[in-house]
Design a protein around this motif. Structure first.
Motif, PDB file in Angstrom:
ATOM      1  N   CYS A 104       0.817  -1.211   0.000  1.00  0.00           N
ATOM      2  CA  CYS A 104       0.000   0.000   0.000  1.00  0.00           C
ATOM      3  C   CYS A 104       0.858   1.272   0.000  1.00  0.00           C
ATOM      4  N   LEU A 105       1.984   1.225  -0.716  1.00  0.00           N
ATOM      5  CA  LEU A 105       2.928   2.336  -0.682  1.00  0.00           C
ATOM      6  C   LEU A 105       2.406   3.599  -1.343  1.00  0.00           C
ATOM      7  N   ARG A 106       1.561   3.461  -2.352  1.00  0.00           N
ATOM      8  CA  ARG A 106       1.030   4.660  -3.017  1.00  0.00           C
ATOM      9  C   ARG A 106       0.131   5.449  -2.071  1.00  0.00           C
ATOM     10  N   LEU A 107      -0.768   4.764  -1.407  1.00  0.00           N
ATOM     11  CA  LEU A 107      -1.642   5.425  -0.447  1.00  0.00           C
ATOM     12  C   LEU A 107      -0.823   5.967   0.732  1.00  0.00           C
ATOM     13  N   LEU A 159       3.598  -9.946  -3.719  1.00  0.00           N
ATOM     14  CA  LEU A 159       2.401 -10.712  -3.340  1.00  0.00           C
ATOM     15  C   LEU A 159       1.184  -9.792  -3.252  1.00  0.00           C
ATOM     16  N   TRP A 160       1.364  -8.622  -2.687  1.00  0.00           N
ATOM     17  CA  TRP A 160       0.291  -7.641  -2.525  1.00  0.00           C
ATOM     18  C   TRP A 160      -0.301  -7.260  -3.871  1.00  0.00           C
ATOM     19  N   GLU A 161       0.564  -7.021  -4.866  1.00  0.00           N
ATOM     20  CA  GLU A 161       0.112  -6.600  -6.200  1.00  0.00           C
ATOM     21  C   GLU A 161      -0.747  -7.650  -6.895  1.00  0.00           C
ATOM     22  N   ARG A 162      -0.603  -8.902  -6.521  1.00  0.00           N
ATOM     23  CA  ARG A 162      -1.352  -9.991  -7.165  1.00  0.00           C
ATOM     24  C   ARG A 162      -2.783 -10.128  -6.658  1.00  0.00           C
ATOM     25  N   ILE A 166      -6.366  -5.295  -5.314  1.00  0.00           N
ATOM     26  CA  ILE A 166      -5.262  -4.369  -5.581  1.00  0.00           C
ATOM     27  C   ILE A 166      -5.121  -4.157  -7.081  1.00  0.00           C
ATOM     28  N   ARG A 167      -5.348  -5.186  -7.870  1.00  0.00           N
ATOM     29  CA  ARG A 167      -5.304  -5.040  -9.335  1.00  0.00           C
ATOM     30  C   ARG A 167      -6.409  -4.095  -9.816  1.00  0.00           C
ATOM     31  N   ARG A 168      -7.571  -4.143  -9.152  1.00  0.00           N
ATOM     32  CA  ARG A 168      -8.687  -3.270  -9.544  1.00  0.00           C
ATOM     33  C   ARG A 168      -8.501  -1.831  -9.065  1.00  0.00           C
ATOM     34  N   HIS A 169      -7.756  -1.649  -7.988  1.00  0.00           N
ATOM     35  CA  HIS A 169      -7.588  -0.318  -7.391  1.00  0.00           C
ATOM     36  C   HIS A 169      -6.083  -0.025  -7.244  1.00  0.00           C
ATOM     37  N   PRO A 170      -5.458   0.471  -8.294  1.00  0.00           N
ATOM     38  CA  PRO A 170      -4.003   0.677  -8.283  1.00  0.00           C
ATOM     39  C   PRO A 170      -3.489   1.626  -7.191  1.00  0.00           C
ATOM     40  N   LEU A 171      -4.334   2.520  -6.675  1.00  0.00           N
ATOM     41  CA  LEU A 171      -3.892   3.409  -5.608  1.00  0.00           C
ATOM     42  C   LEU A 171      -3.473   2.598  -4.373  1.00  0.00           C
ATOM     43  N   LEU A 172      -4.014   1.402  -4.223  1.00  0.00           N
ATOM     44  CA  LEU A 172      -3.701   0.565  -3.074  1.00  0.00           C
ATOM     45  C   LEU A 172      -2.390  -0.209  -3.217  1.00  0.00           C
ATOM     46  N   ARG A 173      -1.705  -0.047  -4.354  1.00  0.00           N
ATOM     47  CA  ARG A 173      -0.429  -0.749  -4.539  1.00  0.00           C
ATOM     48  C   ARG A 173       0.602  -0.204  -3.658  1.00  0.00           C
TER      49      ARG A 173
END
Length: 173
Positions: A104-107, A159-162, A166-173
């Protein structure tokens, strides 16, 4: 048969050996800084907080009630409020956990930068320099770690990105 396409090709910084380790190490250092501030303010471990939030002491009142500079009235009004304490503590704890785990580094970069700008504004003007202080350096590190996907190195970012959400909401990457 399903074919998965990556959301974007890996950035040069995220794949180059020295830079990715440097950014991941900086992310871990910054994560520990935020998590320690959270734990100390929660429990009052005496480093530097004597009594913690769990003992009924407001984590925001001491700092904000002594704010100086052009925004002091705004920060004095916020000092000791339950909502300010909760936002501050959950911000510190959330940033620490996100950075240490590499998720969740972007957020975290967005929220952390807002928190750091507010802390900077509450402490205007810095003693050693009329503008620059550690808050801006921390914010730059947060943004760099998020943009470089630094959670993939020494973290759970891959793992988080998969995860489908998270794939549907890129801000949560």
């Amino acid at each position: 048969m399903s074919v998965e396409t990556p959301l974007r090709p890996p950035s040069a910084v995220a794949t180059e050996h020295p830079a990715r380790y440097a950014l991941a190490t900086g992310r871990l250092f910054l994560g520990w800084t935020f998590l320690w501030a959270f734990v100390d303010k929660l429990f009052g471990l005496g480093k530097p907080t004597e009594k913690g939030w769990l003992a009924g002491v407001s984590p925001s009142e001491g700092f904000l009630s002594h704010a100086e500079g052009p925004f002091k009235e705004v920060f004095h009004a916020m000092a000791g409020k339950v909502w300010a304490d909760a936002l501050f503590m959950f911000g510190l704890g959330g940033l620490g956990v996100a950075l240490l785990l590499g998720i969740c580094l972007r957020l975290a970069a967005v929220g952390g930068t807002v928190l750091l700008v507010m802390l900077w504004a509450a402490s205007l003007w810095p003693d050693a320099n009329p503008f620059m202080d550690m808050h801006w350096i921390y914010a730059a590190m947060l943004i760099a770690a998020a943009l470089a996907d630094a959670g993939r190195t020494f973290g759970l970012g891959r793992l988080w990105e998969r995860l489908p959400v998270i794939r549907r909401h890129p801000l949560l990457r």
